[in-house]
Design a protein around this motif. Structure first.
Motif, PDB file in Angstrom:
ATOM      1  N   ILE A  86     -39.575   1.481 -99.286  1.00  0.00           N
ATOM      2  CA  ILE A  86     -40.594   1.917-100.243  1.00  0.00           C
ATOM      3  C   ILE A  86     -39.965   2.573-101.471  1.00  0.00           C
ATOM      4  O   ILE A  86     -40.667   2.952-102.397  1.00  0.00           O
ATOM      5  CB  ILE A  86     -41.659   2.841 -99.614  1.00  0.00           C
ATOM      6  CG1 ILE A  86     -41.049   4.131 -99.098  1.00  0.00           C
ATOM      7  CG2 ILE A  86     -42.434   2.122 -98.536  1.00  0.00           C
ATOM      8  CD1 ILE A  86     -42.080   5.140 -98.631  1.00  0.00           C
ATOM      9  N   GLY A  87     -38.641   2.693-101.464  1.00  0.00           N
ATOM     10  CA  GLY A  87     -37.939   3.154-102.651  1.00  0.00           C
ATOM     11  C   GLY A  87     -37.627   4.624-102.693  1.00  0.00           C
ATOM     12  O   GLY A  87     -37.194   5.133-103.728  1.00  0.00           O
ATOM     13  N   LEU A  88     -37.814   5.337-101.612  1.00  0.00           N
ATOM     14  CA  LEU A  88     -37.498   6.756-101.583  1.00  0.00           C
ATOM     15  C   LEU A  88     -35.988   6.925-101.509  1.00  0.00           C
ATOM     16  O   LEU A  88     -35.327   6.334-100.657  1.00  0.00           O
ATOM     17  CB  LEU A  88     -38.161   7.433-100.383  1.00  0.00           C
ATOM     18  CG  LEU A  88     -38.030   8.942-100.309  1.00  0.00           C
ATOM     19  CD1 LEU A  88     -38.786   9.583-101.472  1.00  0.00           C
ATOM     20  CD2 LEU A  88     -38.582   9.463 -99.009  1.00  0.00           C
ATOM     21  N   LYS A  89     -35.450   7.692-102.420  1.00  0.00           N
ATOM     22  CA  LYS A  89     -34.005   7.939-102.442  1.00  0.00           C
ATOM     23  C   LYS A  89     -33.663   9.063-101.486  1.00  0.00           C
ATOM     24  O   LYS A  89     -34.302  10.110-101.480  1.00  0.00           O
ATOM     25  CB  LYS A  89     -33.545   8.324-103.849  1.00  0.00           C
ATOM     26  CG  LYS A  89     -33.848   7.273-104.890  1.00  0.00           C
ATOM     27  CD  LYS A  89     -33.009   6.050-104.659  1.00  0.00           C
ATOM     28  CE  LYS A  89     -33.299   5.047-105.769  1.00  0.00           C
ATOM     29  NZ  LYS A  89     -32.926   3.711-105.413  1.00  0.00           N
ATOM     30  N   MET A  90     -32.657   8.812-100.685  1.00  0.00           N
ATOM     31  CA  MET A  90     -32.188   9.816 -99.742  1.00  0.00           C
ATOM     32  C   MET A  90     -30.825  10.298-100.218  1.00  0.00           C
ATOM     33  O   MET A  90     -29.856   9.533-100.181  1.00  0.00           O
ATOM     34  CB  MET A  90     -32.123   9.222 -98.337  1.00  0.00           C
ATOM     35  CG  MET A  90     -33.489   8.882 -97.770  1.00  0.00           C
ATOM     36  SD  MET A  90     -33.389   8.054 -96.202  1.00  0.00           S
ATOM     37  CE  MET A  90     -33.483   6.354 -96.759  1.00  0.00           C
ATOM     38  N   PRO A  91     -30.714  11.551-100.682  1.00  0.00           N
ATOM     39  CA  PRO A  91     -29.471  12.041-101.275  1.00  0.00           C
ATOM     40  C   PRO A  91     -28.244  11.864-100.392  1.00  0.00           C
ATOM     41  O   PRO A  91     -27.205  11.462-100.870  1.00  0.00           O
ATOM     42  CB  PRO A  91     -29.750  13.530-101.514  1.00  0.00           C
ATOM     43  CG  PRO A  91     -31.222  13.650-101.517  1.00  0.00           C
ATOM     44  CD  PRO A  91     -31.748  12.553-100.653  1.00  0.00           C
ATOM     45  N   ALA A  92     -28.354  12.154 -99.123  1.00  0.00           N
ATOM     46  CA  ALA A  92     -27.188  12.051 -98.242  1.00  0.00           C
ATOM     47  C   ALA A  92     -26.690  10.613 -98.146  1.00  0.00           C
ATOM     48  O   ALA A  92     -25.500  10.361 -98.113  1.00  0.00           O
ATOM     49  CB  ALA A  92     -27.518  12.595 -96.865  1.00  0.00           C
TER      50      ALA A  92
END
Length: 97
Positions: A86-92
């Motif tokens: 869905i395009g959510l960026k996960m920093p780690a």
């Protein structure tokens, strides 16, 4: 690709949830059961979320540490895949790639 992946995870999760409920019912009736191998295959194929919630809702396989830990880990992986689609960026994770 993202929509198809999310639909696949949803479909297999529903299937895994139903399989957990069916296996619990069969266990209570002392009838033919769903094999543990089948439950694991459903979870690994993308049904980790459904398998984990099925385990909790039906209180089935909760005494098996491998199921508790394994289904939770697979559910978290499936959730991460959905968030990625869905395009959510996960920093780690973005630091890894």
């Amino acid at each position: 690709m993202g929509t198809l992946g999310i639909e696949w995870i949803a479909f297999i999760s529903i299937w895994a949830f139903i399989a957990m409920g069916y296996d619990k019912r069969q266990a209570k009736r002392k009838k033919s059961r769903v094999s543990e191998k089948t439950l694991w295959l459903l979870a690994i194929a993308g049904g980790g979320i459904g398998a984990y919630f099925g385990m909790q809702v039906f209180r089935h396989k909760t005494l098996h540490t491998s199921f508790r830990v394994g289904f939770l880990m697979l559910a978290l992986i499936d959730l991460a895949v959905i968030l990625y689609f869905i395009g959510l960026k996960m920093p780690a994770l973005s630091q890894l790639f």
